[in-house]
Design an enzyme around this catalytic site. Structure first.
Site, PDB file in Angstrom:
ATOM      1  N   HIS A 186      25.824   9.649  -9.575  1.00 18.77           N
ATOM      2  CA  HIS A 186      25.153   9.331  -8.304  1.00 18.77           C
ATOM      3  C   HIS A 186      26.119   9.389  -7.141  1.00 18.77           C
ATOM      4  CE1 HIS A 186      21.184   8.395  -9.395  1.00 18.77           C
ATOM      5  NE2 HIS A 186      21.469   7.396 -10.196  1.00 18.77           N
ATOM      6  N   ARG A 325       9.565  19.343  -8.697  1.00 20.48           N
ATOM      7  CA  ARG A 325       9.735  18.985 -10.107  1.00 20.48           C
ATOM      8  C   ARG A 325       8.877  17.759 -10.390  1.00 20.48           C
ATOM      9  NH1 ARG A 325      15.399  17.153 -12.297  1.00 20.48           N
ATOM     10  NH2 ARG A 325      14.985  15.250 -11.149  1.00 20.48           N
ATOM     11  N   GLU A 415      17.320  22.810 -19.290  1.00 19.91           N
ATOM     12  CA  GLU A 415      18.292  21.718 -19.300  1.00 19.91           C
ATOM     13  C   GLU A 415      18.744  21.419 -20.724  1.00 19.91           C
ATOM     14  OE1 GLU A 415      17.490  18.804 -15.913  1.00 19.91           O
ATOM     15  OE2 GLU A 415      15.561  18.924 -16.921  1.00 19.91           O
ATOM     16  N   ASP A 439      22.176  18.521 -16.678  1.00 24.77           N
ATOM     17  CA  ASP A 439      21.764  18.126 -18.021  1.00 24.77           C
ATOM     18  C   ASP A 439      22.120  19.187 -19.050  1.00 24.77           C
ATOM     19  OD1 ASP A 439      20.658  15.486 -18.080  1.00 24.77           O
ATOM     20  OD2 ASP A 439      19.096  16.219 -16.739  1.00 24.77           O
ATOM     21  N   ARG A 449      26.668  12.436 -18.789  1.00 24.59           N
ATOM     22  CA  ARG A 449      27.028  12.767 -17.413  1.00 24.59           C
ATOM     23  C   ARG A 449      27.435  11.556 -16.577  1.00 24.59           C
ATOM     24  NH1 ARG A 449      21.213  14.768 -15.036  1.00 24.59           N
ATOM     25  NH2 ARG A 449      22.182  14.443 -13.018  1.00 24.59           N
ATOM     26  N   CYS A 486      19.431  24.934 -10.023  1.00 22.87           N
ATOM     27  CA  CYS A 486      19.246  23.800  -9.110  1.00 22.87           C
ATOM     28  C   CYS A 486      20.155  22.638  -9.486  1.00 22.87           C
ATOM     29  CB  CYS A 486      17.792  23.353  -9.067  1.00 22.87           C
ATOM     30  SG  CYS A 486      17.225  22.679 -10.632  1.00 22.87           S
TER      31      CYS A 486
HETATM   32  C1  PEP Z   1      20.003  18.889 -13.674  1.00 19.29           C
HETATM   33  O1  PEP Z   1      19.963  18.235 -14.715  1.00 19.29           O
HETATM   34  O2  PEP Z   1      20.851  19.798 -13.454  1.00 19.29           O
HETATM   35  C2  PEP Z   1      19.046  18.616 -12.592  1.00 19.29           C
HETATM   36  C3  PEP Z   1      18.959  19.396 -11.544  1.00 19.29           C
HETATM   37  O3  PEP Z   1      18.272  17.497 -12.712  1.00 19.29           O
HETATM   38  P1  PEP Z   1      18.812  15.988 -12.456  1.00 19.29           P
HETATM   39  O4  PEP Z   1      20.206  16.076 -11.902  1.00 19.29           O
HETATM   40  O5  PEP Z   1      17.848  15.362 -11.506  1.00 19.29           O
HETATM   41  O6  PEP Z   1      18.733  15.427 -13.835  1.00 19.29           O
HETATM   42 MG    MG Z   2      18.183  17.071 -15.133  1.00 12.76          MG
END
Ligand code: PEP
Ligand code: MG
Length: 556
Positions: A186, A325, A415, A439, A449, A486
């Protein structure tokens, strides 16, 4: 003497300034016994402190807006958790002071969270921050957090709670460095949203003495402690050159020879739209709708509320693409009313699309709200599902979209490695792919992560991750469909060229990164990007891959 430290660069730019450390944690309050007749007054004191802290967090959220607001509101809710408050009352009733009861009740809750699975590491930091704020208020000591200073400085912290990153004043905080956190935590996402240079996962950062001059290179992840004159001049010259290149590059994303790569924005809600428009985003490549769900821990937002939020975003890009999404609950984004509380390993449990298939009414409401929001607008609406594992998942999602009467393109996020390996099969059911590299890295390398200690494996330059990107992009090309990125990988200007060379068709990122990526792409031809991609894939480590791509693109 100059020394160099290396962490993970997560937000571009160079910052040179004196170190100020984050306010130290609140001390443990003494475990003194209070007389029974004071219990009620102590309980009231505790409640008032909790309410004041929750109000403060909400106010900070309102000021910050966007994704930061959602995170801070979630923290405010955490502070007021009824079970936690009941525990505080119980502890006071048997003789604890208010501050000690808060301290102990949070410690018990923390343990519960920590034992509930690794994914809660990020939430535990948020919980500690809430506890520190309440205890500091009760003890009448300064709030832990961002130091008071009227001179610009480089902020150094163990980790940054969302409450702090949200209010960092970019005119005072030149940059920041943390010991913990990974490139997709975050803190990193918020730093990029703020446009402040940042380096995370730097062990030993806490030992740099207050007031020491340091230079932070948020692109390379290097920190120079007591930088020499020459170093400072070189970093400043490179930063000035980059700024000039940014100003020179405008318009849609494209390589030097005109191969178009639309540059899209990642947003958490309508509040993030102005920055995206200002950065020249050609649309939205990832609208993380779960932030709409954080206001109420017990219920989904109503269809009307969703229609309003979606419409505001769709109207901002009248001719552009908006990729929404559907809700990605679970793992690092648990929702009380949807996420099972007893999973041994929530990142591998019921999350993302799996949650929605278990709660079809939530998905249906979301899709219906999107259909209504898009009514009468010329926008190119696209809808995608998180955490698609295989063709059956993709079909279930596409069926739900059709049943809701949604006139939009349906897509699948890649992912999970299985979806990349069998991308052609997934593409039989949907019209596009979008690579969630955050992910995808987590599941490819079995590296959480949220955990700074494994951030090496979260590095999107890892050749194995590039292989999976290439597989997905090749499958999409063979099917005549699109495949964007993304995840945070898209916001690295050099990696963006490599992704383009691998065949990715659009790049979506936090608005602050768009100018950097646009300028970088504009410098190279598609053939150069392809050569850099091949060199990176031929490497054996993330570092080698980065160096190999760099060597190709700088003509070495
Ligand atoms: C990802 O996992 O790369 C993604 C874009 O989704 P989030 O970061 O919201 O899990
Ligand atoms: Mg993700």
């Amino acid at each position: 003497m100059e020394t160099t430290l290396r962490g993970v660069g997560v937000s571009h730019g160079v910052a040179i300034g004196e170190v100020r450390h984050m306010g130290t944690a609140v001390l443990e309050p003494p475990a003194k016994q209070i007389p029974a007749e004071e219990a009620e007054r102590e309980q009231q004191r505790a409640r008032q402190a909790v309410e004041a802290v929750a109000a403060d967090l909400t106010a900070r959220g309102n000021l910050a807006g966007g994704e930061a607001q959602a995170v801070l509101e979630a923290q405010a809710l955490m502070a007021q958790d009824p079970e936690l408050m009941a525990d505080v009352d119980r502890r006071i009733a048997v003789g604890s002071s208010a501050e000690r009861a808060v301290y102990d009740a949070f410690a018990a809750y923390r343990e519960l969270l920590a034992n509930a699975g690794e994914y809660l590491a990020g939430r535990v930091a948020d919980l500690d921050d809430v506890r520190n704020r309440i205890v500091a208020r009760l003890l009448g000591v300064p709030m832990p957090g961002v130091p008071d200073s009227d001179q610009p400085y480089v902020l150094v912290a163990r980790d940054l709670a969302p409450a702090d990153t949200a209010l960092l004043d970019p005119t005072l905080v030149l940059g920041f460095v943390t010991e913990e956190g990974g490139p997709t935590s975050h803190s990193a996402i918020l730093a990029r949203a703020l446009g402040v240079p940042a380096v995370v996962a730097l062990p030993g950062a806490g030992e740099i003495a207050e007031g020491t001059l340091i230079a932070v290179d948020g692109s390379s992840g290097e920190i120079f402690v007591n930088p020499t004159e020459e170093r400072r001049a070189a970093l400043e010259a490179a930063a000035a050159e980059r700024k000039a290149a940014l100003a020179a590059a405008t318009g849609p994303g494209a390589t030097a020879d005109g191969h178009k790569v639309p540059l899209l924005a990642n947003i958490g809600g309508p509040a993030d739209v102005p920055a995206a428009v200002e950065a020249g985003a050609e649309g939205v490549g990832l609208f993380r709708t779960e932030f709409l769900f954080l206001d109420d821990s017990k219920n989904a937002p109503s269809e009307e509320k969703q229609v309003e939020a979606y419409r505001q975003v769709l109207e901002a890009f009248p001719e552009g693409r908006v990729v929404v999404r559907v809700l990605d609950a679970g793992a690092d984004k648990p929702l009380e009313f949807l996420t099972p509380g007893d999973e041994p390993n929530p990142a591998l449990g019921v999350r993302g699309l799996r949650t929605l298939l278990d709660h079809p009414e939530v998905l249906r409401t979301q899709l219906t709200a999107l259909a209504k929001a898009a009514e009468g607008l010329p926008v190119h609406l696209e809808v995608m599902a998180p955490m698609v594992a295989d063709r059956a998942d993709a079909k279930a999602f596409a069926d739900a979209c059709r049943e809701a009467g949604l006139r939009a393109k349906y897509g699948a996020m890649v992912e999970i490695p299985s979806a990349a390996l069998r991308a052609r099969s997934v593409l039989q059911e949907v019209e596009f792919l979008s690579l969630g590299t955050n992910d995808l890295a987590q599941y490819t390398f079995a590296a959480d992560r949220q955990v700074g200690a494994v951030s090496r494996l979260q590095d999107p330059w890892q050749p194995a991750l590039l292989d999976l990107v290439a597989l997905s992009a090749e499958a999409a090309r063979a099917e005549g469909k699109s495949c964007g990125v993304c995840g945070e990988a898209a916001s690295d200007p050099l990696l963006a060229c490599v992704l383009t060379g691998l065949g990715v068709t659009s790049l979506s990122m936090g608005a602050a990164s768009i100018p950097y990526v646009r300028a970088s792409l504009a410098k190279f031809t598609l053939a150069q990007c392809e050569r850099a991609a091949a060199a990176a894939r031929a490497a054996d480590s993330a570092e080698e891959a980065r160096n190999a791509a760099q060597a190709v693109l700088s003509g070495e």
